[in-house]
Motif scaffolding. Structure first.
Motif, PDB file in Angstrom:
ATOM      1  N   UNK A  34       0.831  -1.213   0.000  1.00 18.74           N
ATOM      2  CA  UNK A  34       0.000   0.000   0.000  1.00 18.74           C
ATOM      3  C   UNK A  34       0.863   1.260   0.000  1.00 18.74           C
ATOM      4  N   UNK A  35       1.963   1.249   0.757  1.00 22.28           N
ATOM      5  CA  UNK A  35       2.856   2.403   0.790  1.00 22.28           C
ATOM      6  C   UNK A  35       3.569   2.594  -0.549  1.00 22.28           C
ATOM      7  N   UNK A  36       3.964   1.492  -1.166  1.00 21.45           N
ATOM      8  CA  UNK A  36       4.602   1.580  -2.483  1.00 21.45           C
ATOM      9  C   UNK A  36       3.617   2.174  -3.489  1.00 21.45           C
ATOM     10  N   UNK A  37       2.383   1.690  -3.469  1.00 21.53           N
ATOM     11  CA  UNK A  37       1.372   2.198  -4.413  1.00 21.53           C
ATOM     12  C   UNK A  37       1.126   3.680  -4.215  1.00 21.53           C
ATOM     13  N   UNK A  77       4.846  -5.980 -12.334  1.00 18.81           N
ATOM     14  CA  UNK A  77       3.822  -6.446 -11.390  1.00 18.81           C
ATOM     15  C   UNK A  77       4.288  -6.065  -9.990  1.00 18.81           C
ATOM     16  N   UNK A  78       3.326  -5.865  -9.104  1.00 19.78           N
ATOM     17  CA  UNK A  78       3.663  -5.599  -7.711  1.00 19.78           C
ATOM     18  C   UNK A  78       3.538  -6.912  -6.944  1.00 19.78           C
ATOM     19  N   UNK A  79       4.624  -7.294  -6.298  1.00 22.98           N
ATOM     20  CA  UNK A  79       4.659  -8.552  -5.562  1.00 22.98           C
ATOM     21  C   UNK A  79       3.977  -8.396  -4.200  1.00 22.98           C
ATOM     22  N   UNK A  80       3.751  -9.506  -3.519  1.00 21.33           N
ATOM     23  CA  UNK A  80       3.080  -9.488  -2.212  1.00 21.33           C
ATOM     24  C   UNK A  80       3.844  -8.676  -1.172  1.00 21.33           C
ATOM     25  N   UNK A  81       5.169  -8.582  -1.324  1.00 29.60           N
ATOM     26  CA  UNK A  81       5.959  -7.811  -0.357  1.00 29.60           C
ATOM     27  C   UNK A  81       6.122  -6.347  -0.763  1.00 29.60           C
ATOM     28  N   UNK A  82       5.500  -5.931  -1.874  1.00 25.50           N
ATOM     29  CA  UNK A  82       5.584  -4.550  -2.335  1.00 25.50           C
ATOM     30  C   UNK A  82       6.670  -4.296  -3.361  1.00 25.50           C
ATOM     31  N   UNK A  83       7.454  -5.301  -3.681  1.00 27.08           N
ATOM     32  CA  UNK A  83       8.497  -5.159  -4.696  1.00 27.08           C
ATOM     33  C   UNK A  83       7.849  -4.989  -6.062  1.00 27.08           C
ATOM     34  N   UNK A  84       8.355  -4.034  -6.839  1.00 29.72           N
ATOM     35  CA  UNK A  84       7.898  -3.851  -8.213  1.00 29.72           C
ATOM     36  C   UNK A  84       8.814  -4.673  -9.101  1.00 29.72           C
ATOM     37  N   UNK A  91      12.466  -3.686  -8.061  1.00 25.26           N
ATOM     38  CA  UNK A  91      12.717  -2.511  -7.234  1.00 25.26           C
ATOM     39  C   UNK A  91      12.015  -2.719  -5.895  1.00 25.26           C
ATOM     40  N   UNK A  92      12.786  -2.768  -4.802  1.00 27.39           N
ATOM     41  CA  UNK A  92      12.238  -2.936  -3.466  1.00 27.39           C
ATOM     42  C   UNK A  92      12.503  -1.648  -2.697  1.00 27.39           C
ATOM     43  N   UNK A  93      11.446  -1.055  -2.130  1.00 24.67           N
ATOM     44  CA  UNK A  93      11.537   0.268  -1.530  1.00 24.67           C
ATOM     45  C   UNK A  93      11.628   0.222  -0.014  1.00 24.67           C
ATOM     46  N   UNK A  94      12.418   1.156   0.520  1.00 30.34           N
ATOM     47  CA  UNK A  94      12.644   1.267   1.959  1.00 30.34           C
ATOM     48  C   UNK A  94      12.516   2.724   2.381  1.00 30.34           C
ATOM     49  N   UNK A  95      12.203   2.908   3.672  1.00 32.82           N
ATOM     50  CA  UNK A  95      12.091   4.260   4.211  1.00 32.82           C
ATOM     51  C   UNK A  95      12.824   4.322   5.542  1.00 32.82           C
ATOM     52  N   UNK A  96      13.528   5.428   5.746  1.00 35.13           N
ATOM     53  CA  UNK A  96      14.222   5.716   7.001  1.00 35.13           C
ATOM     54  C   UNK A  96      13.940   7.174   7.322  1.00 35.13           C
ATOM     55  N   UNK A  97      12.988   7.414   8.227  1.00 33.26           N
ATOM     56  CA  UNK A  97      12.566   8.791   8.499  1.00 33.26           C
ATOM     57  C   UNK A  97      11.852   9.354   7.291  1.00 33.26           C
TER      58      UNK A  97
END
Length: 122
Positions: A34-37, A77-84, A91-97
């Protein structure tokens, strides 16, 4: 002299490895699907060398900053873990602050990501 030369080479190698971001940072959290989308799909975002646009229709486009035209359009495609997953690259996304990064599977490296940018091919 030989000792000094070895020391300089060792420092350069260690410095080079430290500059290469191949690992996840301690406080980074992987984004949910959801955050990736909401952050990276339907709005252009920048990586270090260009602009990406992942569209809601399951295609994405990339334009390198060095050229004036997009490199192409590919399915994802967007995978179950949010990876595109774009087939050859994911592409796997991460956030720090307030900072975002993505893991680029083809290069096996992490890069900064800047969402909500403009793209010349919109």
């Amino acid at each position: 002299m030989e000792y000094f030369l070895r020391l300089v080479v060792a420092i350069l190698i260690i410095g080079g490895l430290a500059a290469c971001e191949t690992g996840q940072r301690p406080n980074e959290v992987q984004l949910t699907p959801a955050e990736v989308k909401s952050t990276f799909i339907g709005t252009p975002w920048e990586g270090p060398g260009g602009v990406f646009l992942f569209r809601e229709n399951g295609t994405y486009t990339y334009q390198n900053f060095k050229v004036s035209y997009p490199r192409g359009t590919w399915p994802y495609v967007i995978e179950k873990d949010g990876t595109l997953n774009g087939g050859t690259t994911s592409y796997t996304f991460y956030k720090d602050g307030d900072e975002y990064r993505y893991y680029h599977s083809y290069s096996k490296r992490f890069y900064d990501a800047y969402p909500n940018k403009t793209a010349p091919f919109e």
